[in-house]
Every structure is written in structure tokens, then in C-alpha cells.
Write a protein that holds these residues in place. Structure first.
Motif, PDB file in Angstrom:
ATOM      1  N   THR A   4      -4.180  12.195 -10.305  1.00 16.80           N
ATOM      2  CA  THR A   4      -4.409  13.291  -9.272  1.00 16.80           C
ATOM      3  C   THR A   4      -5.714  13.322  -8.600  1.00 16.80           C
ATOM      4  OG1 THR A   4      -5.147  14.355 -11.242  1.00 16.80           O
ATOM      5  CG2 THR A   4      -2.838  14.861 -10.889  1.00 16.80           C
ATOM      6  N   ARG A   5      -6.602  12.801  -9.050  1.00 13.71           N
ATOM      7  CA  ARG A   5      -7.679  12.820  -8.307  1.00 13.71           C
ATOM      8  C   ARG A   5      -7.947  11.642  -7.105  1.00 13.71           C
ATOM      9  NH1 ARG A   5     -11.231   8.569  -8.280  1.00 13.71           N
ATOM     10  NH2 ARG A   5     -10.599   7.970 -10.386  1.00 13.71           N
ATOM     11  N   LEU A   6      -7.048  10.599  -7.434  1.00 10.75           N
ATOM     12  CA  LEU A   6      -6.978   9.696  -6.187  1.00 10.75           C
ATOM     13  C   LEU A   6      -5.749  10.268  -5.217  1.00 10.75           C
ATOM     14  CD1 LEU A   6      -6.476   6.351  -8.158  1.00 10.75           C
ATOM     15  CD2 LEU A   6      -8.248   6.748  -6.550  1.00 10.75           C
ATOM     16  N   ALA A   7      -4.852  11.194  -5.605  1.00 10.70           N
ATOM     17  CA  ALA A   7      -4.076  11.853  -4.673  1.00 10.70           C
ATOM     18  C   ALA A   7      -4.712  12.783  -3.835  1.00 10.70           C
ATOM     19  CB  ALA A   7      -2.712  12.322  -5.471  1.00 10.70           C
ATOM     20  N   VAL A   8      -5.509  13.595  -4.604  1.00 11.74           N
ATOM     21  CA  VAL A   8      -6.461  14.671  -3.668  1.00 11.74           C
ATOM     22  C   VAL A   8      -7.315  14.034  -2.757  1.00 11.74           C
ATOM     23  CG1 VAL A   8      -8.145  16.548  -3.995  1.00 11.74           C
ATOM     24  CG2 VAL A   8      -6.025  16.291  -5.667  1.00 11.74           C
ATOM     25  N   GLY A  39      -2.479  20.533  -5.949  1.00  8.65           N
ATOM     26  CA  GLY A  39      -2.974  19.607  -6.700  1.00  8.65           C
ATOM     27  C   GLY A  39      -4.468  19.092  -6.938  1.00  8.65           C
ATOM     28  N   ARG A  40      -5.252  20.136  -6.365  1.00  8.00           N
ATOM     29  CA  ARG A  40      -6.834  20.194  -6.439  1.00  8.00           C
ATOM     30  C   ARG A  40      -6.678  20.858  -7.691  1.00  8.00           C
ATOM     31  NH1 ARG A  40     -10.464  18.732  -3.118  1.00  8.00           N
ATOM     32  NH2 ARG A  40      -9.044  19.235  -1.153  1.00  8.00           N
ATOM     33  N   LEU A  41      -6.137  21.987  -7.845  1.00  8.90           N
ATOM     34  CA  LEU A  41      -6.084  22.737  -9.283  1.00  8.90           C
ATOM     35  C   LEU A  41      -5.700  21.888 -10.269  1.00  8.90           C
ATOM     36  CD1 LEU A  41      -4.739  26.130  -7.851  1.00  8.90           C
ATOM     37  CD2 LEU A  41      -7.138  25.711  -8.688  1.00  8.90           C
ATOM     38  N   ALA A  42      -4.652  21.333 -10.342  1.00  7.28           N
ATOM     39  CA  ALA A  42      -4.170  20.475 -11.360  1.00  7.28           C
ATOM     40  C   ALA A  42      -5.144  19.186 -11.704  1.00  7.28           C
ATOM     41  CB  ALA A  42      -2.712  19.721 -10.885  1.00  7.28           C
ATOM     42  N   ALA A  43      -5.832  18.667 -10.763  1.00  4.93           N
ATOM     43  CA  ALA A  43      -6.690  17.657 -10.917  1.00  4.93           C
ATOM     44  C   ALA A  43      -7.760  17.943 -11.910  1.00  4.93           C
ATOM     45  CB  ALA A  43      -7.096  17.053  -9.793  1.00  4.93           C
ATOM     46  N   ALA A  44      -8.161  19.524 -11.586  1.00  4.68           N
ATOM     47  CA  ALA A  44      -9.274  20.222 -12.252  1.00  4.68           C
ATOM     48  C   ALA A  44      -8.910  20.461 -13.585  1.00  4.68           C
ATOM     49  CB  ALA A  44      -9.802  21.458 -11.523  1.00  4.68           C
ATOM     50  N   VAL A  45      -7.803  20.623 -13.954  1.00  2.72           N
ATOM     51  CA  VAL A  45      -7.425  21.089 -15.393  1.00  2.72           C
ATOM     52  C   VAL A  45      -7.374  19.522 -16.081  1.00  2.72           C
ATOM     53  CG1 VAL A  45      -5.127  21.492 -16.647  1.00  2.72           C
ATOM     54  CG2 VAL A  45      -5.979  22.830 -14.820  1.00  2.72           C
ATOM     55  N   PHE A  46      -6.907  18.624 -15.670  1.00  7.82           N
ATOM     56  CA  PHE A  46      -6.992  17.299 -16.311  1.00  7.82           C
ATOM     57  C   PHE A  46      -8.475  17.138 -16.507  1.00  7.82           C
ATOM     58  CE2 PHE A  46      -2.643  17.044 -14.374  1.00  7.82           C
ATOM     59  CZ  PHE A  46      -2.021  16.830 -15.698  1.00  7.82           C
ATOM     60  N   LEU A 105       1.234  13.343  -8.322  1.00  6.21           N
ATOM     61  CA  LEU A 105       0.676  14.750  -8.087  1.00  6.21           C
ATOM     62  C   LEU A 105       1.532  15.721  -8.172  1.00  6.21           C
ATOM     63  CD1 LEU A 105      -2.322  16.139  -7.147  1.00  6.21           C
ATOM     64  CD2 LEU A 105      -1.278  16.106  -4.744  1.00  6.21           C
ATOM     65  N   LEU A 106       2.812  15.572  -7.984  1.00  5.15           N
ATOM     66  CA  LEU A 106       3.783  16.570  -8.185  1.00  5.15           C
ATOM     67  C   LEU A 106       3.892  16.720  -9.627  1.00  5.15           C
ATOM     68  CD1 LEU A 106       5.794  18.626  -7.327  1.00  5.15           C
ATOM     69  CD2 LEU A 106       7.181  16.835  -7.038  1.00  5.15           C
ATOM     70  N   GLY A 154       0.895  -1.221   0.072  1.00  2.80           N
ATOM     71  CA  GLY A 154      -0.074   0.018   0.102  1.00  2.80           C
ATOM     72  C   GLY A 154       0.965   1.289   0.016  1.00  2.80           C
ATOM     73  N   ASP A 155       2.301   1.238   0.475  1.00  3.54           N
ATOM     74  CA  ASP A 155       3.004   2.513   0.723  1.00  3.54           C
ATOM     75  C   ASP A 155       3.452   2.543  -0.885  1.00  3.54           C
ATOM     76  OD1 ASP A 155       2.260   2.724   2.993  1.00  3.54           O
ATOM     77  OD2 ASP A 155       4.605   2.270   3.915  1.00  3.54           O
ATOM     78  N   GLY A 156       3.696   1.567  -1.908  1.00  2.69           N
ATOM     79  CA  GLY A 156       4.262   1.909  -3.120  1.00  2.69           C
ATOM     80  C   GLY A 156       3.103   2.749  -3.698  1.00  2.69           C
ATOM     81  N   ALA A 157       1.883   2.467  -3.363  1.00  3.83           N
ATOM     82  CA  ALA A 157       0.943   3.332  -4.079  1.00  3.83           C
ATOM     83  C   ALA A 157       0.692   4.781  -3.497  1.00  3.83           C
ATOM     84  CB  ALA A 157      -0.775   2.631  -3.912  1.00  3.83           C
ATOM     85  N   ARG A 158       1.018   4.797  -2.405  1.00  2.32           N
ATOM     86  CA  ARG A 158       0.946   6.111  -1.637  1.00  2.32           C
ATOM     87  C   ARG A 158       2.188   7.009  -2.268  1.00  2.32           C
ATOM     88  NH1 ARG A 158      -0.352   2.662   2.640  1.00  2.32           N
ATOM     89  NH2 ARG A 158      -2.552   3.165   3.475  1.00  2.32           N
ATOM     90  N   THR A 159       3.182   6.347  -2.187  1.00  5.50           N
ATOM     91  CA  THR A 159       4.483   6.948  -2.979  1.00  5.50           C
ATOM     92  C   THR A 159       4.162   7.480  -4.372  1.00  5.50           C
ATOM     93  OG1 THR A 159       5.943   5.623  -1.667  1.00  5.50           O
ATOM     94  CG2 THR A 159       6.797   6.868  -3.556  1.00  5.50           C
ATOM     95  N   LYS A 160       3.508   6.667  -5.275  1.00  8.05           N
ATOM     96  CA  LYS A 160       3.212   6.951  -6.414  1.00  8.05           C
ATOM     97  C   LYS A 160       2.182   8.107  -6.523  1.00  8.05           C
ATOM     98  CE  LYS A 160       3.115   6.785 -11.008  1.00  8.05           C
ATOM     99  NZ  LYS A 160       2.428   5.337 -11.918  1.00  8.05           N
TER     100      LYS A 160
END
Length: 293
Positions: free
Chosen positions: A245-249, A262-269, A180-181, A169-175
């Protein structure tokens, strides 16, 4: 060639196909499965064995990689009627590479472990060319024993293997943190380069400066070089960074932490998707700023 060097890959699109080419080039025995025959046929020509279901592939290999796109697809290939679980043997290693929520990865890991599998949580970064070259990065979460037992093929797949944790699960968290960045960097660079154009600057020369100065980021240099020559053939679809980006937010929200950029970037995608760019390369976010008045 020992049996332990027999690897199966389920999902051989851009990244899975790149990994298959890498292993085949190193003379590993590779079995592949994909619902799209156009993905498996070129790999068969390189020496891969094509299987007609995840269950058949699992029966033929010792180690397998799941490299599909999202949670429903992972659920289907692992636990569907012809899924991995139908022929999984205790002691087999299953590596999960899709970008999913950490909770979903943990759930899949627990269900596979209950069947006796060794589970590696290993999302990837770098794109299909780097996957084929073995220069992508792998963010690995697995027990120390499982990690060391599988280090040979992890090192074959990637020259940048990061053992981030023993907790699946920590691989997913790192990804999610990484992507997001990446999304923030790509959206920011697309906006700035579009602004530079409107200022009358040569965008290619401006990107030259950005690539060698404090504004540099790998993803912006990679994507915007293609955008400037109108190359939007998909290496990574808009929908992937939209999902990531949605999952990260959502992960930040669950912790009570608000990643505003990150929320702004997710909105752009999401906006790019709504604008009809879903199946283009994620470089097409540049279009949002160059085509708008």
C-alpha cells in the motif's frame, strides 16, 4: 522430461513454496533455493533439488522464478556475489514475482536483458493455497514473443494469467493497483465488522451477509473468517500489505494523483506494524478495532 521443463525458484516461502508444490505435482523438474532450510526441506521430500546459491540454481535450470520479498533481496539474489548474474546464460527466462516499485522492476529488467535474459514481470495474487492449487492470478508484462514462448509454465502455475502489457514494469503497476484496493477492502471490512460487534450483532452472521451481499470482497471474507476464530498465523504478513500500500500511494503521488482511501489504508497497516503485529497475518488489522476502547 525436456530440459525446458526444468524450473528454478529462488525464495520458497508462502507463495514460492506454493508454486514449487504446484509444479512438482504436475511432474515438472524443480530446483529451489532459500536462505531458510526449513522452507526447502519439505520441498526436497516432494522431489525438488535444493541448490546452495542463486548462481548454482541458475546454472542448473532453463527458467527461473524470483519470489523473494523486496528490492534489496532481489538485488542480492540477482546481482550479489553468488547471484543469478554469475551464471546466467543468454536465452534463459527470469520471472520476477515480488511486489516492487515499477521503477525497480524496470531497472532489474533492463539489467537482466543486457545479460541476454528474457524477462517476465509477473507479480501474483491469491495466497499460498491458491498458488499451490494453480488458481492464483498472475499479472504478466512481457513481450508477446516471450509471453508465448513461456505460456506452458505460466499456464501450469496459474489458471488466471493476465497478459497486461508488453512493457516490463506494468505487471508491477497492475499489482500495486490491485493490492491498494485489497488493502482498502480489508481495512474497511475490519472496521465495519468491529462496529457490528459493538452494535451487538453476531460477527459471524454479519460476515455471512457481507459475503453474499453488496459489501462482499474476497480478501475480507478470507481474512476476517480467520480473524473471528483468532487465527492470525501468517499466510501474508502485515508487513507485505504495509509495503504494497505504501508503494502504491507513492506511485500515485509521483503522478500527482492522491488516492485518499489508499493513504488511509496504508496508515492502518503502518499502525498495525507499530502495534507489534508486523509478523502476524494481515487479518490482524481486525485487532486494532476490537482491542481499542
Amino acid at each position: 522430461m525436456s530440459a525446458r521443463q526444468t524450473v528454478g525458484i529462488i525464495g520458497v516461502g508462502n507463495m514460492g513454496g506454493g508454486m514449487a508444490r504446484r509444479l512438482l505435482g504436475l511432474r515438472w523438474t524443480v530446483h529451489v533455493r532459500d536462505v531458510d532450510a526449513s522452507k526447502t526441506t519439505p520441498l526436497q521430500a516432494l522431489g525438488a533439488t535444493v541448490q546452495d546459491s542463486p548462481a548454482a540454481l541458475t546454472a542448473a535450470v532453463d527458467r527461473l522464478i524470483v519470489c523473494v520479498i523486496d528490492t534489496p533481496q532481489v538485488e542480492s539474489v540477482l546481482f550479489g556475489p553468488q547471484g543469478v548474474s554469475q551464471s546466467l546464460r543468454p536465452g534463459q527466462t527470469v520471472m520476477l514475482c515480488p511486489t516492487l516499485s515499477p521503477e525497480d522492476v524496470e531497472s532489474f529488467g533492463q539489467r537482466l536483458a543486457a545479460l541476454g535474459a528474457h524477462v517476465i514481470d509477473a507479480p501474483m495474487s491469491g495466497g499460498p493455497q491458491r498458488a499451490a492449487e494453480g488458481t492464483m492470478s498472475l499479472m504478466v508484462a512481457a513481450s508477446a514473443a516471450v509471453f508465448h514462448a513461456n505460456q506452458d509454465w505460466l499456464d501450469a502455475l496459474s489458471g488466471l494469467v493476465f497478459h497486461v502489457s508488453e512493457r516490463v514494469g506494468d505487471g508491477a503497476r497492475t499489482k500495486l493497483a490491485n493490492n491498494l484496493l485489497a488493502g482498502i477492502n480489508l481495512v474497511g471490512a475490519a472496521q465495519v465488522l468491529a462496529m457490528a460487534q459493538r452494535m451487538g450483532l453476531d460477527p459471524s452472521k454479519t460476515l455471512d451477509v457481507m459475503e453474499r451481499s453488496s459489501g462482499q470482497s474476497w480478501i475480507s471474507a478470507d481474512r476476517l473468517r480467520r480473524a473471528l476464530v483468532n487465527d492470525y498465523a501468517p499466510r501474508a504478513h502485515v508487513t507485505l500489505l504495509e509495503k504494497d500500500t505504501r508503494l502504491a500511494v507513492e506511485a500515485g503521488d509521483a503522478l500527482g494523483f492522491t488516492p485518499e482511501l489508499g493513504r488511509l489504508a496504508a496508515a492502518v497497516f503502518a499502525q498495525a506494524h507499530a502495534a507489534g503485529l508486523a509478523n502476524e497475518d494481515d487479518a490482524s488489522v481486525f485487532k486494532l478495532y476490537t482491542l481499542s476502547p
